[in-house]
Design an enzyme around this catalytic site. Structure first.
Site, PDB file in Angstrom:
ATOM      1  N   ALA A   1       0.850  -1.209   0.000  1.00  0.00           N
ATOM      2  CA  ALA A   1       0.000   0.000   0.000  1.00  0.00           C
ATOM      3  C   ALA A   1       0.876   1.246   0.000  1.00  0.00           C
ATOM      4  CB  ALA A   1      -0.930  -0.017   1.207  1.00  0.00           C
TER       5      ALA A   1
ATOM      6  N   ARG B   1      13.430   1.838  -5.793  1.00  0.00           N
ATOM      7  CA  ARG B   1      14.821   2.107  -6.159  1.00  0.00           C
ATOM      8  C   ARG B   1      15.268   3.446  -5.574  1.00  0.00           C
ATOM      9  NH1 ARG B   1      17.203   2.584 -12.135  1.00  0.00           N
ATOM     10  NH2 ARG B   1      15.145   3.399 -12.531  1.00  0.00           N
TER      11      ARG B   1
ATOM     12  N   ARG C   1      18.412  -1.300 -10.956  1.00  0.00           N
ATOM     13  CA  ARG C   1      17.318  -2.261 -10.759  1.00  0.00           C
ATOM     14  C   ARG C   1      17.884  -3.588 -10.267  1.00  0.00           C
ATOM     15  NH1 ARG C   1      14.812   0.808 -14.741  1.00  0.00           N
ATOM     16  NH2 ARG C   1      12.751   1.422 -14.067  1.00  0.00           N
TER      17      ARG C   1
ATOM     18  N   ASN D   1      14.321  -7.380  -2.915  1.00  0.00           N
ATOM     19  CA  ASN D   1      12.917  -7.624  -3.252  1.00  0.00           C
ATOM     20  C   ASN D   1      12.533  -9.082  -3.466  1.00  0.00           C
ATOM     21  OD1 ASN D   1      12.230  -4.998  -2.971  1.00  0.00           O
ATOM     22  ND2 ASN D   1      12.315  -4.487  -5.144  1.00  0.00           N
TER      23      ASN D   1
ATOM     24  N   ARG E   1       5.394   6.503 -21.321  1.00  0.00           N
ATOM     25  CA  ARG E   1       6.374   7.600 -21.225  1.00  0.00           C
ATOM     26  C   ARG E   1       6.770   8.073 -22.617  1.00  0.00           C
ATOM     27  NH1 ARG E   1       9.762   4.826 -16.344  1.00  0.00           N
ATOM     28  NH2 ARG E   1       8.728   5.941 -14.647  1.00  0.00           N
TER      29      ARG E   1
ATOM     30  N   HIS F   1      13.157  -3.749 -18.737  1.00  0.00           N
ATOM     31  CA  HIS F   1      12.619  -2.468 -18.304  1.00  0.00           C
ATOM     32  C   HIS F   1      13.733  -1.431 -18.282  1.00  0.00           C
ATOM     33  CE1 HIS F   1       9.735   0.061 -16.615  1.00  0.00           C
ATOM     34  NE2 HIS F   1       9.924  -0.163 -15.346  1.00  0.00           N
TER      35      HIS F   1
HETATM   36  N1  APR Z   1       4.175  -7.646   2.355  1.00  0.00           N
HETATM   37  C1  APR Z   1       3.372  -6.615   2.022  1.00  0.00           C
HETATM   38  N2  APR Z   1       3.836  -5.370   1.809  1.00  0.00           N
HETATM   39  C2  APR Z   1       5.139  -5.162   1.945  1.00  0.00           C
HETATM   40  C3  APR Z   1       6.036  -6.191   2.286  1.00  0.00           C
HETATM   41  C4  APR Z   1       5.494  -7.485   2.494  1.00  0.00           C
HETATM   42  N3  APR Z   1       6.268  -8.517   2.815  1.00  0.00           N
HETATM   43  N4  APR Z   1       7.281  -5.651   2.332  1.00  0.00           N
HETATM   44  C5  APR Z   1       7.161  -4.359   2.012  1.00  0.00           C
HETATM   45  N5  APR Z   1       5.872  -4.044   1.794  1.00  0.00           N
HETATM   46  C6  APR Z   1       5.271  -2.765   1.470  1.00  0.00           C
HETATM   47  C7  APR Z   1       5.873  -1.607   2.245  1.00  0.00           C
HETATM   48  O1  APR Z   1       5.379  -1.562   3.571  1.00  0.00           O
HETATM   49  C8  APR Z   1       5.432  -0.425   1.399  1.00  0.00           C
HETATM   50  O2  APR Z   1       4.199   0.125   1.868  1.00  0.00           O
HETATM   51  O3  APR Z   1       5.487  -2.422   0.115  1.00  0.00           O
HETATM   52  C9  APR Z   1       5.229  -1.031  -0.001  1.00  0.00           C
HETATM   53  C10 APR Z   1       6.137  -0.453  -1.040  1.00  0.00           C
HETATM   54  O4  APR Z   1       5.774   0.857  -1.219  1.00  0.00           O
HETATM   55  P1  APR Z   1       6.819   2.026  -1.486  1.00  0.00           P
HETATM   56  O5  APR Z   1       7.980   1.872  -0.578  1.00  0.00           O
HETATM   57  O6  APR Z   1       6.073   3.317  -1.474  1.00  0.00           O
HETATM   58  O7  APR Z   1       7.354   1.685  -2.961  1.00  0.00           O
HETATM   59  P2  APR Z   1       6.702   2.064  -4.358  1.00  0.00           P
HETATM   60  O8  APR Z   1       7.215   3.384  -4.809  1.00  0.00           O
HETATM   61  O9  APR Z   1       5.246   1.831  -4.317  1.00  0.00           O
HETATM   62  O10 APR Z   1       7.377   0.966  -5.295  1.00  0.00           O
HETATM   63  C11 APR Z   1       7.008  -0.381  -5.198  1.00  0.00           C
HETATM   64  O11 APR Z   1       7.705  -0.850  -7.388  1.00  0.00           O
HETATM   65  O12 APR Z   1       9.027   0.512  -8.644  1.00  0.00           O
HETATM   66  C12 APR Z   1       8.915  -0.732  -8.062  1.00  0.00           C
HETATM   67  O13 APR Z   1      10.675  -2.051  -7.387  1.00  0.00           O
HETATM   68  C13 APR Z   1      10.002  -0.911  -7.073  1.00  0.00           C
HETATM   69  O14 APR Z   1       9.798  -2.239  -5.142  1.00  0.00           O
HETATM   70  C14 APR Z   1       9.348  -1.077  -5.750  1.00  0.00           C
HETATM   71  C15 APR Z   1       7.878  -1.215  -6.061  1.00  0.00           C
END
Ligand code: APR
Length: 312
Positions: free
Chosen positions: A12, A84, A90, A97, A153, A177
């Site tokens: 989320a 990232r 990446r 990840n 994009r 990507h």
């Molecule tokens: N289960 C559920 N949620 C998780 C877990 C898990 N095991 N581990 C991390 N998260 C959640 C985090 O708590 C965080 O809210 O994943 C969310 C990631 O959100 P952001 O840090 O805001 O990252 P975001 O910019 O949404 O990017 C998500 O997309 O661009 C790719 O690889 C990039 O990993 C990144 C992903």
């Protein structure tokens, strides 16, 4: 009785919540936002649901830290992971990840065994493979998101350069990507007119380069986060193709089983996307330089796959 589609978005964070926003606005179905951080998915989903009367969208948005609440989903979108950071490739993200993605895929498929899984977490080609391997689902039901973002994009940059409607710009990218994407410039059209007859080669190359660096350009500006509006919109477009069984022809990381002479890996190819997931991978003839770039990109994916721990 008509049953609304159920979309689970794992993570989320910026992209997950933004995807939920685009989906709610498009009234694609009920959305369950899942995260490990207590309060985050609940708070964001409540806020979003409270906006639905203004949006005129009859969908429920709920947030949870409990996998049971995601049960019976039609689609599971995986955005969980670490974004990232500046200076991070990446590839650097792989180690961080892969553990998260394998864990959430295992838990999600246990309660939604019939869902189509869509993977955003980077490096996406490798993470899609992790989901395939962990869930044991048929390859048609595990797809990545990358090419729709790269393409949107490029389309935005082309439309901006020519001062034309974004709706008239069509493009296709193959391969990995970002850094290793393979734009098929000769197939890009603006209202049916080849782009190459509207812009000089150096302008096209400048837009291609900007697209290639699209993710890094935004990380450089935001400093502590990566892109999320366009990635969320790209996921929403793919979700629409699935939930409305549109059969859209879109570029996306799909599992290759002999297509393009490759087998056993995910990379960006044109696919036809509908309710069953990837209906088919579309093979198109490539020019020698395009083919070479595509194979280089696939080789990079294979190299990254080799770095995966065996147990996931
Ligand atoms: N289960 C559920 N949620 C998780 C877990 C898990 N095991 N581990 C991390 N998260 C959640 C985090 O708590 C965080 O809210 O994943 C969310 C990631 O959100 P952001 O840090 O805001 O990252 P975001 O910019 O949404 O990017 C998500 O997309 O661009 C790719 O690889 C990039 O990993 C990144 C992903």
């Amino acid at each position: 009785m008509v049953r609304r589609s159920k979309i689970t978005i794992v993570g989320a964070g910026m992209t997950g919540a933004t995807t939920a926003h685009w989906c709610a606005a498009a009234e694609l179905g009920d959305v369950v936002l899942f995260d490990v951080v207590e309060g985050l998915p609940q708070g964001k989903s409540l806020d979003l649901w409270e906006a639905t009367p203004i949006a005129g969208a009859d969908v429920r948005i709920t947030g949870t830290c409990d996998w049971e609440a995601t049960a019976g989903s039609d689609v599971v979108v995986i955005t969980a992971g670490s974004p990232r950071k500046p200076g991070m490739s990446r590839r650097d993200l792989l180690a961080v990840n892969h553990r998260v993605v394998a864990d959430v895929a295992r838990r999600a498929v246990a309660v939604s065994p019939d869902a189509v899984f869509m993977v955003l977490t980077n490096p996406v080609d490798v993470m899609a493979y992790v989901v395939l391997r962990t869930t044991g689902l048929p390859p048609a039901r595990v797809v990545g998101q990358a090419g729709v973002l790269d393409t949107t994009r490029f389309r935005a940059f082309v439309a901006g350069e020519l001062n034309v409607s974004v709706q008239d710009v069509h493009a296709l990218v193959l391969g990995g990507h970002g850094d290793s994407m393979v734009p098929l410039v000769r197939l890009c059209q603006v209202g049916g007119v080849p782009l190459t007859s509207l812009l000089p080669p150096e302008s096209v190359e400048r837009l291609v380069e900007r697209t290639r660096n699209g993710g890094a350009e935004i990380v450089g500006l935001l400093k502590t986060a990566s892109a999320f509006y366009a990635p969320g919109a790209a996921l929403c477009e793919m979700l629409r193709a699935i939930l409305r069984d549109q059969g859209r022809l879109l570029p996306a990381p799909a599992y290759l089983q002999g297509e393009y002479g490759l087998r056993g890996l995910y990379t960006g190819v044109p696919i036809i996307l509908g309710a069953a997931g990837v209906r088919r991978v579309v093979e198109i003839p490539l020019e020698p330089d395009e083919r070479a770039a595509f194979l280089r990109s696939a080789a990079e994916v294979r190299q990254a796959m080799a770095e995966l721990p065996q147990e996931s």
